[in-house]
Design an enzyme around this catalytic site. Structure first.
Site, mmCIF file in Angstrom:
data_model
loop_
_atom_site.group_PDB
_atom_site.id
_atom_site.type_symbol
_atom_site.label_atom_id
_atom_site.label_comp_id
_atom_site.label_asym_id
_atom_site.label_seq_id
_atom_site.Cartn_x
_atom_site.Cartn_y
_atom_site.Cartn_z
ATOM 1 N N CYS A 23 6.392 74.799 4.658
ATOM 2 C CA CYS A 23 6.100 75.909 3.747
ATOM 3 C C CYS A 23 6.594 75.592 2.345
ATOM 4 O O CYS A 23 5.968 75.980 1.351
ATOM 5 C CB CYS A 23 6.747 77.189 4.257
ATOM 6 S SG CYS A 23 5.940 77.882 5.712
ATOM 7 N N CYS B 297 10.591 76.849 5.872
ATOM 8 C CA CYS B 297 10.760 75.513 6.428
ATOM 9 C C CYS B 297 10.189 74.486 5.448
ATOM 10 O O CYS B 297 9.619 74.844 4.412
ATOM 11 C CB CYS B 297 10.058 75.406 7.777
ATOM 12 S SG CYS B 297 8.254 75.516 7.655
ATOM 13 N N GLU C 4 4.961 82.921 4.399
ATOM 14 C CA GLU C 4 4.942 82.475 3.006
ATOM 15 C C GLU C 4 3.550 81.988 2.613
ATOM 16 O O GLU C 4 3.054 82.282 1.522
ATOM 17 C CB GLU C 4 5.949 81.338 2.786
ATOM 18 C CG GLU C 4 7.357 81.677 3.216
ATOM 19 C CD GLU C 4 7.666 81.225 4.624
ATOM 20 O OE1 GLU C 4 8.725 80.615 4.832
ATOM 21 O OE2 GLU C 4 6.849 81.489 5.530
#
Length: 225
Positions: free
Chosen positions: A167, A164, A140
């Site tokens: 991110c 997560c 990402e």
């Protein structure tokens, strides 16, 4: 009527009945093809182009990718570039009008040799510096950073795995307005990270949705079109 004549009549009748059945089946098959001249049903449920499409048929082809499947497929293709032996993740950043702004996959930072850093998930000595986690850049983040200075604000991010919490922070700070993910990671004690991610994205007003593919698979062949 002699027995010989009776046998001939019976055989003729049987042949006639068989011919009728075959003719009806051919007519039925022809009607099915005519009702969808530009496509055939693939065994996995998706439509594929018919090799016998009429050159005079003015209609567009069936079986083409939806926008969501297209962008998610690019994220999956990007994941194939990852050298992570355990999990390959891909991401695709897309503008609101369908322009791809950046793609990325999980790997080490530019200039950091992936032969001199560890790819291990665990260390035999318990040293976290002997694992990949302190060094790897998530897909990402790479997709956002690979935008050639285009703004990620208000854009959509397609990712093969739900981001997560670390991110999620970057996604929020970059201004991404929507996250479309394929699968959510929930193993061992990792739920805290992803629960926090959900909470952060929700508080920031970032729309989150799970991708619902319209095709079970996409087959790519390197051959002349």
């Amino acid at each position: 009527m002699s027995s010989r004549a009776f046998v001939l009549v019976a055989v003729s009748a049987a042949i006639g009945s068989l011919s009728t059945v075959i003719a009806l089946r051919l007519i039925s098959k022809s009607k099915r093809l005519c009702s969808s001249p530009s496509s055939l049903l693939h065994e996995n449920g998706s439509l594929v182009d018919s090799p016998v499409r009429s050159p005079f048929d003015p209609s567009k082809r069936n079986g083409y990718l939806s926008w969501d499947d297209y962008f998610m497929a690019i994220a999956f293709l990007s994941a194939k570039r990852s050298k992570d032996p355990n999990r390959q993740v891909g991401a695709c950043l897309v503008s609101q009008n369908g322009i791809i702004l950046g793609i990325g996959y999980n790997g080490f930072p530019r200039g950091c040799s992936d032969d001199k850093l560890p790819w291990a998930k665990k260390s035999l000595s318990g040293d976290p510096l002997e694992t990949k986690y302190p060094y790897v850049v998530h897909a990402e983040v790479n997709a956002i950073l690979n935008t050639n200075h285009a703004s990620a604000a208000g854009q959509k991010l397609y990712v093969t795995m739900f981001p997560c919490n670390e991110c999620a922070k970057i996604i929020i700070q970059s201004g991404v307005s929507e996250v479309i993910y394929f699968v959510e990671k929930k193993i061992n004690n990792s739920n805290t990270s992803y629960s926090a991610s959900h909470k952060l994205l929700s508080l920031a007003g970032v729309k989150v949705r799970k991708h619902q593919p319209q095709m079970a698979e996409i087959l790519l062949k390197f051959e002349e079109p």
